[in-house]
Every structure is written in C-alpha cells, then in structure tokens.
Design a protein around this motif. Structure first.
Motif, mmCIF file in Angstrom:
data_model
loop_
_atom_site.group_PDB
_atom_site.id
_atom_site.type_symbol
_atom_site.label_atom_id
_atom_site.label_comp_id
_atom_site.label_asym_id
_atom_site.label_seq_id
_atom_site.Cartn_x
_atom_site.Cartn_y
_atom_site.Cartn_z
ATOM 1 N N ALA A 1 85.310 3.570 102.601
ATOM 2 C CA ALA A 1 85.034 3.426 101.168
ATOM 3 C C ALA A 1 86.028 2.453 100.538
ATOM 4 O O ALA A 1 87.248 2.585 100.737
ATOM 5 C CB ALA A 1 85.113 4.771 100.471
ATOM 6 N N TYR B 1 85.664 11.681 117.486
ATOM 7 C CA TYR B 1 86.385 10.548 116.914
ATOM 8 C C TYR B 1 86.817 9.662 118.081
ATOM 9 O O TYR B 1 87.608 10.075 118.924
ATOM 10 C CB TYR B 1 87.613 11.020 116.124
ATOM 11 N N ASP C 1 81.490 12.424 112.060
ATOM 12 C CA ASP C 1 82.031 13.085 110.877
ATOM 13 C C ASP C 1 81.866 12.135 109.691
ATOM 14 O O ASP C 1 82.661 11.211 109.502
ATOM 15 C CB ASP C 1 83.508 13.420 111.115
ATOM 16 N N GLY C 2 80.838 12.340 108.891
ATOM 17 C CA GLY C 2 80.530 11.423 107.806
ATOM 18 C C GLY C 2 81.605 11.349 106.749
ATOM 19 O O GLY C 2 81.869 10.275 106.195
ATOM 20 N N GLN C 3 82.253 12.473 106.433
ATOM 21 C CA GLN C 3 83.304 12.462 105.411
ATOM 22 C C GLN C 3 84.509 11.664 105.880
ATOM 23 O O GLN C 3 85.120 10.917 105.098
ATOM 24 C CB GLN C 3 83.703 13.895 105.044
ATOM 25 N N TRP C 4 84.874 11.809 107.139
ATOM 26 C CA TRP C 4 86.000 11.045 107.682
ATOM 27 C C TRP C 4 85.673 9.559 107.681
ATOM 28 O O TRP C 4 86.506 8.733 107.324
ATOM 29 C CB TRP C 4 86.302 11.543 109.095
ATOM 30 N N ASN C 5 84.460 9.232 108.059
ATOM 31 C CA ASN C 5 84.012 7.839 108.027
ATOM 32 C C ASN C 5 84.137 7.273 106.620
ATOM 33 O O ASN C 5 84.597 6.141 106.428
ATOM 34 C CB ASN C 5 82.563 7.760 108.513
ATOM 35 N N HIS C 6 83.740 8.047 105.625
ATOM 36 C CA HIS C 6 83.822 7.586 104.234
ATOM 37 C C HIS C 6 85.273 7.311 103.834
ATOM 38 O O HIS C 6 85.553 6.321 103.141
ATOM 39 C CB HIS C 6 83.210 8.633 103.302
ATOM 40 N N ARG C 7 86.186 8.172 104.274
ATOM 41 C CA ARG C 7 87.598 7.963 103.915
ATOM 42 C C ARG C 7 88.139 6.673 104.535
ATOM 43 O O ARG C 7 89.055 6.051 103.993
ATOM 44 C CB ARG C 7 88.440 9.162 104.367
ATOM 45 N N THR D 1 94.131 7.645 107.383
ATOM 46 C CA THR D 1 93.986 6.984 106.079
ATOM 47 C C THR D 1 95.286 7.020 105.282
ATOM 48 O O THR D 1 95.283 6.710 104.091
ATOM 49 C CB THR D 1 92.883 7.653 105.259
ATOM 50 N N TYR E 1 83.096 17.675 115.883
ATOM 51 C CA TYR E 1 83.038 16.265 115.524
ATOM 52 C C TYR E 1 83.765 15.439 116.582
ATOM 53 O O TYR E 1 84.744 15.882 117.188
ATOM 54 C CB TYR E 1 83.694 16.028 114.173
ATOM 55 N N GLN F 1 89.241 3.643 98.817
ATOM 56 C CA GLN F 1 90.281 4.241 99.647
ATOM 57 C C GLN F 1 91.341 3.214 100.033
ATOM 58 O O GLN F 1 92.463 3.577 100.383
ATOM 59 C CB GLN F 1 89.667 4.848 100.911
#
Length: 231
Positions: A122, A61, A113-119, A230, A59, A125
């Motif tokens: 969102a 960043y 990294d979609g999960q990191w983006n979501h954190r 985050t 991934y 968060q």
C-alpha cells in the motif's frame, strides 16, 4: 465461512465435488454427518472428510530470487511467470507483494496473507525498496541531492518522494525509494538524462534477499522477517 468454501480452500475438491461428498455422507462437523454443504462454520469446529480431520492451512510467506525473463504474474500467455518457479501446493493462490519488470532481477515476496501483502504494497505504508542500479552513462554527484529533493517524472503531477542514492562507482549505485510508481527507478534516472541498463532489487522493508539464493530459487521467510517486514 460456509462449509463448502472451507473444504474447497483446504482440500483439492471443487465446490461441485464437495456437494457430492456431502450427499454421500462423507463429511462430518464435530463428528456429526452433515447434509447441507452451505452450513455456516463459526471457526472452532472439527471438520472431517472420510474420518480425516481437515486442517486450515497456515499463511505462507516466501522470498524468491527473480531471474531475468520472468513476469510477476500468476499467468501470462507470452512469458514464463514467477509462480512457475515454485514447487508448492496451491501456488496459484499466492499473491505477489512487490512486482518487478521482466528485465529486472532480485527480491520478490509471495504470500496468501492479503493483509500482510497490503502492508507491504500500500502506498501510504511507504515500505522502502532498495535497488542496485547500473547505468549507461556516468552518474553525476548532483543526482544525489536531486533524488533527495524529489524528481519530476514525465506524466506525473507530483515530485517523487525523497530517495536515498549511494554512488558505488561511475556507472553503478544503490537507490532506496519509498513508493512504487510505474518503472519508477528507470524513469528517475531518465529524468537526469541517463538510462538504466541493469536493475536488481536487494530488499523490501527489512527483508533482504538471501545471498544463498541463486536466481530462480526461493525459501520461506522466517518469523523475524515476517514480523519486521514493514518496520
């Protein structure tokens, strides 16, 4: 994951080209020639093309100092986009975490990294974002308490979440918010009868824009920035 999907993600070949590569016996899995491109991979196999091991990309960043005039998108028919500023492979695969308006500068983050983006993005968060603001009119002291209590924005049912405002001079301030409503900072100041004329994002969460990056420049995040982004 299917073999053809794996190869399309981690090589420059399309799905149709991969079909031809498989038919030509140029692809092996665990050193055995495969005859079908749709076989399922568990994730621990060695996939080779013409004898060369295909390694899944890690991934990425990236922090970018967004300049004026660029749109936070992967493509746009009218304006230059921020991914145009990147000289990296597969840049169209990158997601933008924390978009900025075309007339706003400062920190944006890009990742695949979609999960990191979501954190990061969102709403639940509540990842903080800090901005430097320059206004057309003087900023009154009572705006500090108003922003701390929450502001009623035009067209919104609920007040904004508490925000921290630090007045730096008569027409400039630093504002930290924990949400990302449409044009939020501009609308918050508009609710006080003022107008934002310059807006610059300094940080997202614990990630601060690198002072060594000129507008349009970028660098990878370090491990500490990735892990603490985050918090």
């Amino acid at each position: 994951m299917r073999l053809d999907k794996f190869l399309s993600q981690y090589t420059d070949y399309s799905r149709s080209q991969i079909q031809q590569l498989v038919k030509a016996a140029r692809v092996t899995v665990n050193n055995e020639v495969v005859r079908k491109a749709d076989i399922k991979l568990r994730g621990d196999e060695q996939v080779k093309l013409d004898g060369q091991l295909i390694v899944a990309f890690a991934y990425r960043y990236i922090m970018l100092h967004k300049p004026l005039g660029y749109v936070c998108a992967n493509n746009d028919s009218e304006h230059p986009v921020v991914v145009d500023l990147l000289d990296v492979p597969r840049k169209q695969d990158l997601q933008i975490a924390g978009r900025l308006d075309i007339d706003t500068t400062g920190l944006i983050l890009l990742t695949d990294d979609g999960q990191w983006n979501h954190r990061i993005t969102a709403p639940k968060q509540e990842c903080s974002k800090t901005y430097q603001v320059i206004t057309a009119e003087p900023i009154q002291q009572d705006v500090i308490s108003l922003f701390a209590q929450g502001v009623q924005l035009h067209g919104e049912k609920h007040l904004t979440r508490p925000a921290h405002l630090e007045i730096l001079s008569s027409h400039s301030a630093r504002l930290q918010i924990h949400e990302g409503k449409y044009h939020q900072v501009k609308r918050m100041f508009a609710a006080t009868g003022n107008r934002v004329i310059q807006l610059h994002r300094e940080s997202i969460g614990n990630i601060k824009l690198d002072s060594q990056l000129a507008p349009g420049e970028y660098r990878p995040l370090n491990e500490i920035e990735i892990q603490e982004s985050t918090q």
